[in-house]
Design a protein around this motif. Structure first.
Motif, short mmCIF file in Angstrom:
data_model
loop_
_atom_site.label_atom_id
_atom_site.label_comp_id
_atom_site.label_asym_id
_atom_site.label_seq_id
_atom_site.Cartn_x
_atom_site.Cartn_y
_atom_site.Cartn_z
N TYR A 156 0.84 -1.20 0.00
CA TYR A 156 0.00 0.00 0.00
C TYR A 156 0.87 1.26 0.00
O TYR A 156 0.55 2.26 -0.65
N VAL A 157 1.99 1.21 0.73
CA VAL A 157 2.89 2.37 0.82
C VAL A 157 3.52 2.68 -0.52
O VAL A 157 3.52 3.83 -0.99
N SER A 158 4.08 1.66 -1.19
CA SER A 158 4.80 1.90 -2.43
C SER A 158 3.87 2.38 -3.55
O SER A 158 4.23 3.26 -4.34
N VAL A 159 2.67 1.80 -3.63
CA VAL A 159 1.72 2.22 -4.67
C VAL A 159 1.28 3.66 -4.44
O VAL A 159 1.22 4.47 -5.37
N THR A 160 0.97 4.00 -3.19
CA THR A 160 0.54 5.36 -2.87
C THR A 160 1.65 6.36 -3.16
O THR A 160 1.39 7.44 -3.71
N HIS A 161 2.87 6.01 -2.80
CA HIS A 161 4.02 6.89 -3.05
C HIS A 161 4.18 7.15 -4.54
O HIS A 161 4.36 8.29 -4.99
N ARG A 162 4.12 6.09 -5.33
CA ARG A 162 4.30 6.22 -6.78
C ARG A 162 3.19 7.08 -7.40
O ARG A 162 3.45 7.93 -8.27
N ALA A 163 1.98 6.89 -6.93
CA ALA A 163 0.85 7.66 -7.48
C ALA A 163 0.96 9.14 -7.10
O ALA A 163 0.69 10.02 -7.93
N LEU A 164 1.36 9.41 -5.87
CA LEU A 164 1.52 10.81 -5.45
C LEU A 164 2.61 11.50 -6.25
O LEU A 164 2.47 12.69 -6.60
N ASP A 165 3.69 10.81 -6.52
CA ASP A 165 4.76 11.40 -7.34
C ASP A 165 4.25 11.78 -8.73
O ASP A 165 4.56 12.86 -9.25
N LYS A 166 3.46 10.89 -9.34
CA LYS A 166 2.91 11.20 -10.67
C LYS A 166 1.95 12.38 -10.59
O LYS A 166 1.91 13.23 -11.48
N TRP A 167 1.16 12.41 -9.54
CA TRP A 167 0.15 13.46 -9.36
C TRP A 167 0.78 14.84 -9.15
O TRP A 167 0.27 15.86 -9.61
N LEU A 168 1.93 14.86 -8.45
CA LEU A 168 2.60 16.12 -8.13
C LEU A 168 3.62 16.55 -9.18
O LEU A 168 4.02 17.72 -9.22
N SER A 169 4.05 15.63 -10.05
CA SER A 169 5.12 15.94 -10.99
C SER A 169 4.81 17.11 -11.92
O SER A 169 5.72 17.90 -12.23
N PRO A 170 3.56 17.33 -12.39
CA PRO A 170 3.30 18.50 -13.23
C PRO A 170 3.57 19.83 -12.52
O PRO A 170 3.72 20.86 -13.17
N HIS A 171 3.64 19.79 -11.19
CA HIS A 171 3.87 21.00 -10.41
C HIS A 171 5.31 21.08 -9.89
O HIS A 171 5.63 21.91 -9.03
N GLY A 172 6.16 20.19 -10.42
CA GLY A 172 7.57 20.22 -10.03
C GLY A 172 7.84 19.75 -8.63
O GLY A 172 8.84 20.15 -8.02
N LYS A 173 6.99 18.90 -8.09
CA LYS A 173 7.17 18.42 -6.71
C LYS A 173 7.19 16.90 -6.68
O LYS A 173 6.76 16.24 -7.63
N HIS A 174 7.70 16.37 -5.57
CA HIS A 174 7.69 14.92 -5.37
C HIS A 174 7.61 14.64 -3.88
O HIS A 174 7.73 15.56 -3.05
N VAL A 175 7.39 13.40 -3.54
CA VAL A 175 7.25 13.00 -2.14
C VAL A 175 8.63 12.91 -1.49
O VAL A 175 9.52 12.22 -2.00
N ILE A 176 8.80 13.60 -0.37
CA ILE A 176 10.07 13.61 0.37
C ILE A 176 10.05 12.50 1.42
O ILE A 176 9.07 12.33 2.15
N THR A 177 11.15 11.75 1.52
CA THR A 177 11.28 10.71 2.53
C THR A 177 12.55 10.94 3.35
O THR A 177 13.50 11.56 2.87
N PRO A 178 12.61 10.46 4.60
CA PRO A 178 13.82 10.62 5.41
C PRO A 178 14.96 9.78 4.85
O PRO A 178 14.73 8.76 4.18
N ASN A 179 16.20 10.20 5.12
CA ASN A 179 17.36 9.39 4.75
C ASN A 179 18.48 9.63 5.75
O ASN A 179 18.58 10.70 6.36
N ALA A 180 19.32 8.61 5.91
CA ALA A 180 20.37 8.64 6.92
C ALA A 180 21.42 9.71 6.64
O ALA A 180 22.09 10.18 7.56
N ALA A 181 21.58 10.10 5.37
CA ALA A 181 22.56 11.13 5.04
C ALA A 181 22.18 12.47 5.66
O ALA A 181 23.06 13.29 5.97
#
Length: 433
Positions: free
Chosen positions: A205-230
């Motif tokens: 459910y997480v990966s599908v939702t993430h992928r769909a949100l990225d597609k939905w936001l891409s026309p506006h130059g945005k994407h889903v931000i996730t935490p990372n150890a760096a």
């Protein structure tokens, strides 16, 4: 309609209707057709209330929610607005039975819609799964930022999807837009629960939702931000998931307990209301107060997006083990560490250096003349202060003993030298006699 005619129309609407209703009328061209019947019904109720205010029907609050009786109301209302061009929206993603936490708190269907001809014309709908009624919605262009954050301290892996609206954005009901927060599981999607987006073999459910949100936001130059150890990872191990990194820091905002996430574009606090996002561009300074042996407080001074006024928000009871990682994050992104400001020093350590220097006439603009610029972190200063106190105690002990160098009894060599001088004087006296 020319700009002058539009301004005159706006003034007429504002003069004729209450503020909330006038705003919704002005924003009507941007509303989804599903919400228009409610708007016209409220206009009718307002007009009727001016003529027959004593009836029970007319005294109903304008904000009262009413369900659409059937799809005929939608068709009739849309046909009554020939000047407004409504575009059919396609379903990019739809997931039923989602646990929504904000702006509503219930199980709802989450849908991401878009215009196949102009994909930037997207919307998010939160609707009742059984009736299909859209209970809340917002335009995709009004989303400021989207995040996928792990749900802390849960045995089962879950993710919170968090969407922050732009300053001044309104929802499809004409009210100020609120952040959207809903939870999804790291489990295989059940049959028929997801539509629009293709589900792959290894999807959750997480990966599908993430992928769909990225597609939905891409026309506006945005994407889903996730935490990372760096950027940041907590130094505190997770007892229920050994060897797995945690990206949150437990903190309190007033009496409410929540979690801080230090991300690539700012700091997020969740998941209790009010949800907050502090982008780097708004942060004026980050400072530390109340540094104790096990905990410390974090103060974020950030400009309010609407008023540009700088306001301080304090998060308390952060674990000392995460201090080094947070401080490294602050310095890496060039955020201003205001820990050494005079008011911070006095509050955190009860240091009266500034007052003592002022009494001696040595303070100018809050700094002691001749002092070097102190770039130590607050934790380092606390350790230095403890070391200085220990050194003072040792010096006091040596002085009180009366046996320090240059004071008290003499050494054995001095005593022997004095005895030799006495013997030489005695021999000289005997020789003279």
């Amino acid at each position: 309609m020319s700009n002058q005619e539009l301004e005159q129309w706006t003034r007429n609407v504002q003069a004729a209707f209450p503020d909330d209703l006038a705003r919704r009328i002005i924003l009507a061209p941007t509303l989804h057709p599903v919400t228009l019947p409610q708007l016209f019904e409220d206009i009718a109720q307002h007009v009727l209330s001016l003529h027959t205010p004593s009836t029970a029907q007319d005294t109903q609050p304008l904000s009262k929610k009413r369900k659409l009786e059937d799809n005929h109301a939608f068709t009739t209302t849309e046909s009554a607005l020939p000047k407004r061009e409504t575009k059919p929206l396609s379903t990019l993603f739809e997931c039923s039975d989602v646990s929504v936490q904000a702006p509503l708190r219930k199980k709802l269907k989450v849908a991401l819609l878009y215009d196949s001809a102009a994909k930037e014309e997207g919307q998010i709908h939160l609707s009742n799964a059984s009736t299909g009624e859209v209970e809340w919605g917002m335009e995709a262009k009004d989303v400021e930022q989207a995040f996928r954050l792990p749900v802390p301290e849960k045995q089962a892996r879950q993710a919170n999807f968090l969407l922050f609206p732009k300053p001044g954005a309104v929802d499809m009901q004409g009210h100020p837009a609120e952040p959207v927060l809903f939870v999804t599981n790291e489990t295989t999607p059940g049959a028929g629960t997801i539509s629009g987006e293709a589900v792959k073999e290894d999807d959750t459910y997480v990966s599908v939702t993430h992928r769909a949100l990225d597609k939905w936001l891409s026309p506006h130059g945005k994407h889903v931000i996730t935490p990372n150890a760096a950027e940041f990872a907590s130094s505190i191990p997770q007892s229920h998931r050994k060897g797995e990194k945690a990206y949150h820091v437990k903190a309190h905002r007033g009496s409410k307990e929540g979690y801080l996430f230090f991300l690539e574009n700012g700091v997020v606090f969740g998941f209790k209301k009010p949800l907050a996002f502090f982008p780097f561009s708004n942060i004026d300074s980050i400072s530390y107060t109340s540094v104790l042996q096990r905990t410390f407080n974090l103060v974020i001074a950030a400009a309010d997006s609407a008023s540009a006024e700088v306001k301080e928000v304090e998060f308390s009871m952060l674990d000392q083990e995460d201090f080094a990682g947070i401080d490294a994050y602050v310095k890496r992104h060039g955020l201003n560490d205001a820990s050494m400001a005079a008011q911070r020093r006095a509050k955190a350590y009860n240091v009266n250096k500034e007052k003592r220097a002022e009494a001696n006439g040595d303070v100018e603009n809050g700094a002691v003349e001749g002092d070097e610029v102190d770039v130590q972190t607050e934790l380092q200063k606390a350790e230095q202060q403890l070391q200085d106190e220990e050194d003072e105690e040792e010096e006091d002990y040596e002085v009180s003993g009366g046996e320090s160098e240059g004071e008290g009894g003499s050494s054995e060599e001095e005593e022997e030298y004095a005895d030799e001088e006495v013997e030489e004087e005695y021999d000289e006296e005997e020789a003279e006699e």
